[in-house]
Design a protein around this motif. Structure first.
Motif, PDB file in Angstrom:
ATOM      1  N   UNK A   1     -19.250  56.070  -8.300  1.00  0.00           N
ATOM      2  CA  UNK A   1     -20.696  54.945  -7.475  1.00  0.00           C
ATOM      3  C   UNK A   1     -20.702  53.965  -6.959  1.00  0.00           C
ATOM      4  N   UNK A   2     -21.107  53.757  -6.286  1.00  0.00           N
ATOM      5  CA  UNK A   2     -21.139  51.990  -5.515  1.00  0.00           C
ATOM      6  C   UNK A   2     -22.252  50.844  -5.072  1.00  0.00           C
ATOM      7  N   UNK A   3     -21.450  49.994  -5.297  1.00  0.00           N
ATOM      8  CA  UNK A   3     -23.006  49.172  -5.601  1.00  0.00           C
ATOM      9  C   UNK A   3     -21.898  47.690  -4.547  1.00  0.00           C
ATOM     10  N   UNK A   4     -23.121  47.814  -3.540  1.00  0.00           N
ATOM     11  CA  UNK A   4     -23.511  46.557  -2.491  1.00  0.00           C
ATOM     12  C   UNK A   4     -23.824  45.563  -2.886  1.00  0.00           C
ATOM     13  N   UNK A   5     -23.893  44.239  -1.720  1.00  0.00           N
ATOM     14  CA  UNK A   5     -24.497  42.848  -1.625  1.00  0.00           C
ATOM     15  C   UNK A   5     -24.080  42.755  -0.560  1.00  0.00           C
ATOM     16  N   UNK A   6     -25.031  42.520   0.285  1.00  0.00           N
ATOM     17  CA  UNK A   6     -24.552  42.038   1.788  1.00  0.00           C
ATOM     18  C   UNK A   6     -26.137  40.790   2.561  1.00  0.00           C
ATOM     19  N   UNK A   7     -25.123  40.107   2.704  1.00  0.00           N
ATOM     20  CA  UNK A   7     -26.199  38.740   3.383  1.00  0.00           C
ATOM     21  C   UNK A   7     -25.761  38.947   4.939  1.00  0.00           C
ATOM     22  N   UNK A   8     -27.487  39.485   5.251  1.00  0.00           N
ATOM     23  CA  UNK A   8     -27.532  39.106   6.995  1.00  0.00           C
ATOM     24  C   UNK A   8     -28.405  37.683   7.178  1.00  0.00           C
TER      25      UNK A   8
END
Length: 285
Positions: free
Chosen positions: A197-204
């Motif tokens: 599994x992979x969790x991501x959080x990106x601020x663009x």
């Protein structure tokens, strides 16, 4: 399919719980949802002499929004997160992960804190805690301490918790309104243990990634952060080629484990695909 003999203590306060844990030490186990502990006891893989049932400690059953952070009590059930418990990207991320937690009976009974304390590398909440740099509050009869998520998980089923410590709550920092989140998981059947599994959080901002977090589970002996991939993403525009390279870096940044369900190389390749999909999911909305 019967557990070994044990003594049972039903406690109604944190003070009572830590008092029992202090008295019995390594011989005691905390019972919350019991979705992992009880089957292990029935197979006699676990043989605690004392069970400390905390289900009536109501002060541990809370989700508290403090503005900058959310505090999640150890007795909050998985099912509580199927709908966002807070507004914004944090609530959405918790909801995305919750739908992957086991089957419905497990989600209704199992607990957030119990999952962290059990430290199964294939558990969703450990990955979320690591992704968000969670702080985990634990207590003994002599006081309390806060454990950072990066230090909490040692290896399979092993954490920084001492035998006399009770996990009280987990503090998750809020994500900014501009943060975009994704969560991808693969199991052979719905509800089975995750193979990756992979969790991501990106601020663009202005078409450029200014902050990135990536955490993976089910592929090593503990949840892992993809520090090199996170650094690579900063300053780059979201896009398939950028995400593919980040996924490649993420998949190469940890010691993969293999078992009868998949080799180490299989899991490394799987998490590469899941990371790319999670990044694409985050930026698609």
């Amino acid at each position: 399919m019967k557990p070994a003999r044990f003594d049972y203590h039903q406690v109604r306060s944190v003070a009572e719980a830590v008092s029992v844990l202090d008295r019995y030490g390594y011989d005691a186990k905390v019972l919350a949802g019991g979705q992992s502990l009880v089957p292990a006891m029935n197979f006699r893989l676990a043989r605690p002499g004392v069970l400390v049932d905390i289900n009536h400690v109501t002060e541990l059953d809370h989700v508290t929004d403090e503005g900058e952070a959310v505090r999640i009590g150890s007795l909050v059930r998985h099912a509580a997160f199927e709908q966002p418990v807070v507004d914004g990207p944090l609530g959405r991320l918790l909801s995305l992960a919750a739908h992957h937690v086991g089957h419905l009976p497990i989600r209704v009974r199992g607990t957030f804190g119990g999952s962290l304390a059990h430290a199964d590398p294939a558990a969703e909440w450990g990955v979320i805690a690591l992704l968000l740099d969670a702080e985990i509050l634990v207590r003994t009869v002599s006081g309390s301490r806060m454990i950072p998520a990066r230090r909490f998980f040692h290896t399979v089923f092993t954490t920084d918790l001492g035998p006399d410590e009770l996990l009280l709550e987990t503090r998750l920092g809020k994500l900014s309104a501009s943060t975009r989140v994704g969560f991808q998981q693969f199991s052979r059947r719905a509800g089975d243990f995750a193979l990756g599994m992979t969790a991501v959080a990106l601020e663009v901002r202005a078409g450029e990634i200014v902050a990135a977090r990536i955490a993976m589970g089910g592929v090593s002996d503990r949840p892992v952060r993809a520090d090199q991939a996170e650094e690579y993403l900063i300053g780059r525009p979201p896009g398939r080629s950028v995400f593919s390279e980040a996924a490649h870096l993420a998949a190469g940044g940890f010691d993969a484990v293999g078992d009868i369900h998949g080799s180490a190389e299989y899991r490394r390749d799987l998490v590469r695909a899941l990371t790319r999909r999670a990044l694409e999911q985050a930026t698609a909305s």
